[in-house]
Design an enzyme around this catalytic site. Structure first.
Site, PDB file in Angstrom:
ATOM      1  N   CYS A 153      43.325  27.970  19.684  1.00 45.57           N
ATOM      2  CA  CYS A 153      42.509  29.188  19.709  1.00 45.57           C
ATOM      3  C   CYS A 153      43.376  30.361  20.151  1.00 45.57           C
ATOM      4  CB  CYS A 153      41.324  29.014  20.628  1.00 45.57           C
ATOM      5  SG  CYS A 153      41.802  28.459  22.276  1.00 45.57           S
TER       6      CYS A 153
ATOM      7  N   LYS B 264      30.002  15.302  23.817  1.00 41.39           N
ATOM      8  CA  LYS B 264      30.088  15.026  22.373  1.00 41.39           C
ATOM      9  C   LYS B 264      31.415  15.592  21.885  1.00 41.39           C
ATOM     10  CE  LYS B 264      29.723  16.012  18.286  1.00 41.39           C
ATOM     11  NZ  LYS B 264      30.859  15.713  17.402  1.00 41.39           N
TER      12      LYS B 264
ATOM     13  N   GLU C  50      33.045  29.250  23.526  1.00 37.01           N
ATOM     14  CA  GLU C  50      34.412  29.735  23.307  1.00 37.01           C
ATOM     15  C   GLU C  50      34.742  29.459  21.849  1.00 37.01           C
ATOM     16  OE1 GLU C  50      36.292  31.573  25.000  1.00 37.01           O
ATOM     17  OE2 GLU C  50      35.253  31.496  26.922  1.00 37.01           O
TER      18      GLU C  50
ATOM     19  N   GLU D  74      40.653  34.149  11.217  1.00 38.49           N
ATOM     20  CA  GLU D  74      41.400  33.046  11.808  1.00 38.49           C
ATOM     21  C   GLU D  74      41.791  32.027  10.716  1.00 38.49           C
ATOM     22  OE1 GLU D  74      39.195  30.167  14.246  1.00 38.49           O
ATOM     23  OE2 GLU D  74      40.746  30.388  15.767  1.00 38.49           O
TER      24      GLU D  74
HETATM   25  P1  NAP Z   1      33.665  23.080  14.957  1.00 40.12           P
HETATM   26  O1  NAP Z   1      33.681  22.578  13.571  1.00 40.12           O
HETATM   27  O2  NAP Z   1      32.775  24.224  15.282  1.00 40.12           O
HETATM   28  O3  NAP Z   1      33.282  21.813  15.866  1.00 40.12           O
HETATM   29  C1  NAP Z   1      33.224  21.901  17.277  1.00 40.12           C
HETATM   30  C2  NAP Z   1      32.286  20.828  17.801  1.00 40.12           C
HETATM   31  O4  NAP Z   1      30.951  21.134  17.384  1.00 40.12           O
HETATM   32  C3  NAP Z   1      32.587  19.427  17.261  1.00 40.12           C
HETATM   33  O5  NAP Z   1      32.351  18.470  18.253  1.00 40.12           O
HETATM   34  C4  NAP Z   1      31.561  19.292  16.136  1.00 40.12           C
HETATM   35  O6  NAP Z   1      31.244  17.965  15.800  1.00 40.12           O
HETATM   36  C5  NAP Z   1      30.376  19.982  16.787  1.00 40.12           C
HETATM   37  N1  NAP Z   1      29.316  20.361  15.851  1.00 40.12           N
HETATM   38  C6  NAP Z   1      29.333  20.371  14.493  1.00 40.12           C
HETATM   39  N2  NAP Z   1      28.123  20.757  14.023  1.00 40.12           N
HETATM   40  C7  NAP Z   1      27.338  20.992  15.094  1.00 40.12           C
HETATM   41  C8  NAP Z   1      25.994  21.427  15.261  1.00 40.12           C
HETATM   42  N3  NAP Z   1      25.204  21.701  14.214  1.00 40.12           N
HETATM   43  N4  NAP Z   1      25.516  21.560  16.513  1.00 40.12           N
HETATM   44  C9  NAP Z   1      26.293  21.297  17.582  1.00 40.12           C
HETATM   45  N5  NAP Z   1      27.586  20.894  17.489  1.00 40.12           N
HETATM   46  C10 NAP Z   1      28.095  20.739  16.262  1.00 40.12           C
HETATM   47  O7  NAP Z   1      35.116  23.500  15.467  1.00 40.12           O
HETATM   48  P2  NAP Z   1      36.477  22.700  15.301  1.00 40.12           P
HETATM   49  O8  NAP Z   1      36.887  22.778  13.865  1.00 40.12           O
HETATM   50  O9  NAP Z   1      36.355  21.357  15.944  1.00 40.12           O
HETATM   51  O10 NAP Z   1      37.478  23.559  16.210  1.00 40.12           O
HETATM   52  C11 NAP Z   1      38.209  24.648  15.737  1.00 40.12           C
HETATM   53  C12 NAP Z   1      37.640  25.944  16.255  1.00 40.12           C
HETATM   54  O11 NAP Z   1      37.564  25.898  17.672  1.00 40.12           O
HETATM   55  C13 NAP Z   1      38.503  27.153  15.944  1.00 40.12           C
HETATM   56  O12 NAP Z   1      37.713  28.214  15.486  1.00 40.12           O
HETATM   57  C14 NAP Z   1      39.123  27.501  17.297  1.00 40.12           C
HETATM   58  O13 NAP Z   1      39.504  28.849  17.446  1.00 40.12           O
HETATM   59  C15 NAP Z   1      38.035  27.120  18.222  1.00 40.12           C
HETATM   60  N6  NAP Z   1      38.546  26.924  19.568  1.00 40.12           N
HETATM   61  C16 NAP Z   1      38.295  27.888  20.506  1.00 40.12           C
HETATM   62  C17 NAP Z   1      38.802  27.770  21.817  1.00 40.12           C
HETATM   63  C18 NAP Z   1      38.556  28.835  22.839  1.00 40.12           C
HETATM   64  O14 NAP Z   1      38.723  28.563  24.028  1.00 40.12           O
HETATM   65  N7  NAP Z   1      38.168  30.037  22.449  1.00 40.12           N
HETATM   66  C19 NAP Z   1      39.560  26.635  22.147  1.00 40.12           C
HETATM   67  C20 NAP Z   1      39.801  25.680  21.163  1.00 40.12           C
HETATM   68  C21 NAP Z   1      39.280  25.827  19.884  1.00 40.12           C
HETATM   69  P3  NAP Z   1      31.965  17.253  14.547  1.00 40.12           P
HETATM   70  O15 NAP Z   1      33.377  17.131  14.907  1.00 40.12           O
HETATM   71  O16 NAP Z   1      31.264  15.961  14.456  1.00 40.12           O
HETATM   72  O17 NAP Z   1      31.744  18.145  13.363  1.00 40.12           O
END
Ligand code: NAP
Length: 498
Positions: A289, A180, A255, A390
């Site tokens: 990240c 997904k 992560e 962040e």
């Molecule tokens: P996000 O909003 O948490 O979304 C991540 C994924 O989760 C998306 O596919 C999202 O779908 C899905 N999602 C949303 N609601 C959900 C639910 N209730 N249950 C399960 N999945 C759900 O994060 P983002 O804005 O895409 O990414 C940015 C964040 O990722 C930042 O905090 C960054 O630091 C972190 N990140 C961490 C790493 C690491 O290795 N530590 C690497 C890259 C990024 P939708 O898109 O449809 O909402």
């Protein structure tokens, strides 16, 4: 393989076929550098589609798990060749769906391909251990076996590399997958799925469902046939998902966010530090990240360092990443743009000093995208939002410490623990940092960013839960370890212990 046209409808991949969503709804994928440009329409799927994908993954699991590792590896290897032949096309898709500049997009695709290449070989190396037994004539060994169908949920900021660094180890381990991807960036995930299909992956081994995370995520989290969940994204969503999945007693790896510091000590090579910080803070528009979001510096070098950083930041050319010479792209969407601007306003109200940037760019070149100027604040006080939370944008906080000891304390003074770096020529300071930095990955005299296929990737503290990704560890997450005693005495046990 091609980038979808603006009015082209793409479908979910379920059971080896491209099928329309049960909702009959689609969302456009829009270029954040130029919102007139649409890269196709993608299913806005619901719970029923996620369930259908799990049905397919569950059906395909016994056959895929029984396929020898080297044979699985050969299919991955064919997918690698297909994607490698299309690197520029995939990089363009990435640049246009996420906004990072073409060179960085190509770097991400190549890095993702390195990871795939690494795991093709792991099909030959899925090994356990042989160990001595307390008992005579008894062979003891461990065996790795795939956990079952798994769910992979990925963010928008690395739309090629992260789906790849979860899918490749899951597949090589013998798991079947429901992927997904983030709703903002479905294109690269589609290209990956196309490549695996063309490479001969059996139907149902990889299933791809796009659409809002809530309904799909909950369905995947709750389905008893999903035996592991690997998530990368925000803390808010990740921890909610964790509670849901952990309640079923199933493996989870998360992560999440970072607030990564670079320490620059008085004896540092200034040019090297400036280069590394600019790359870490403004590369990929700070939407990494591992982005450098804080600099902690000692007094003697502080002025020269901030002056040089500001000079470099002001010169960065911001724009559409498909244009030659552009060095930094846009925020990914209006929501992230708002987050960046709110963080800047908040930092001002907290008393930090704005040194450059601090605004949305709105010239003719920028008016159709979500561009923020590279921004640097100094005099950022410990405990303030800019020092601890962040941003996920091109906003850098500079803090001053009395000495190396205080710099290390400030660097550790956040909830997150992903990555950190130190610039110094002092071996003793560097080693103290290696020992005491509270992070999952660290660098000496290098930017905070980067990862390599063979090296475990991930954070500690509020950043990471569960097994690290990539490397051998990344595939181990998708397996159970079985311990075996094989007695060839043909008589009753003879040990003193048993
Ligand atoms: P996000 O909003 O948490 O979304 C991540 C994924 O989760 C998306 O596919 C999202 O779908 C899905 N999602 C949303 N609601 C959900 C639910 N209730 N249950 C399960 N999945 C759900 O994060 P983002 O804005 O895409 O990414 C940015 C964040 O990722 C930042 O905090 C960054 O630091 C972190 N990140 C961490 C790493 C690491 O290795 N530590 C690497 C890259 C990024 P939708 O898109 O449809 O909402």
């Amino acid at each position: 393989m091609r980038i979808p046209n603006s009015d082209e409808r793409r479908q979910n991949l379920i059971g080896g076929a491209w099928v329309p969503p049960s909702t009959d709804k689609y969302d456009p994928c829009t270029n954040p550098a130029d919102t007139r440009e649409v890269l196709g329409l993608f299913p806005k799927s619901g719970a029923a589609d996620a369930k259908e994908a799990v049905d397919a993954a569950a059906k395909a699991f016994p056959g895929w798990a029984a396929t020898p590792g080297p044979e699985r590896g050969r299919i991955l290897s064919r997918a690698y060749a297909i994607l490698k032949a299309n690197v520029d096309l995939v990089a363009e898709a990435l640049c246009r769906e996420e906004g990072k500049v073409f060179g960085e997009a190509k770097g991400e695709v190549l890095r993702g391909l390195n990871i795939l290449e690494f795991y093709t070989g792991e099909g030959f190396r899925q090994h356990g251990k042989t160990l001595p037994s307390e008992m005579r004539s008894t062979l003891c060994f461990t065996l790795r076996q795939p956990v079952g169908p798994v769910a992979l949920i990925t963010p928008w900021n690395f739309p090629f590399a992260i789906p790849m660094w979860k899918t490749a180890p899951a597949l090589i381990a013998g798991c079947t997958v429901v992927l997904k991807p983030a709703s903002l960036t479905p294109v690269c995930a589609h290209l990956i799925a196309e490549a695996f299909l063309e490479a001969g992956l059996p139907p149902g081994v990889l299933n791809l469902v796009t659409g809002p995370g809530g309904a799909i995520g909950d369905t995947l989290a709750d389905d008893p046939r999903i035996k592991a969940v690997s998530f990368t994204g925000s803390n808010e969503i990740g921890l909610r998902l964790y509670q849901r999945v952990a309640a079923r007693g199933v493996k989870v790896t998360l992560e999440m966010g970072g607030k990564n510091p670079v320490i620059v000590l008085d004896d540092a090579d200034l040019d090297l530090a400036v280069e590394g910080i600019v790359q870490g803070a403004f590369g990929s528009t700070g939407q990494r990240c591992t982005a450098t979001s804080r600099v902690v510096t000692t007094p003697r070098i502080a002025n020269d360092l901030t002056e040089a950083l500001v000079e470099r930041a002001r010169k960065l050319r911001v724009g559409n990443g498909m244009q030659q010479g552009v060095q930094m792209g846009p925020a990914v969407d209006p929501g992230q743009l708002r987050t960046d601007l709110d963080a800047i306003a908040q930092a001002r109200s907290e008393g930090a000093r704005l040194l450059c940037g601090g605004e949305r760019l709105s010239s003719a070149e920028h008016e159709r995208g979500f561009f923020v100027a590279p921004t640097i604040f100094d005099q950022v006080q410990p405990g303030t939002k800019l020092a601890t939370e962040e941003v996920f944008g091109p906003v850098l906080a500079v803090q001053q410490a009395r000495d190396g000891e205080e710099a290390l304390r400030l660097a550790n003074d956040v909830a997150f623990g992903l990555t950190a770096s130190i610039y110094t020529r002092d071996y003793f300071q560097a080693m103290r940092f290696v020992e005491r930095a509270e992070v999952g990955m660290l660098h000496v005299n290098q930017p905070t960013v980067g990862g390599e296929a063979q090296l475990p990737f991930g954070g500690i503290k509020a950043t990471g839960v569960g097994e690290k990704e990539m490397a051998e560890e990344g595939a181990n997450f998708f397996t159970h370890l079985k311990t075996v005693w094989l007695d060839y005495t043909g008589s009753k046990r003879t040990s003193n212990i048993y």
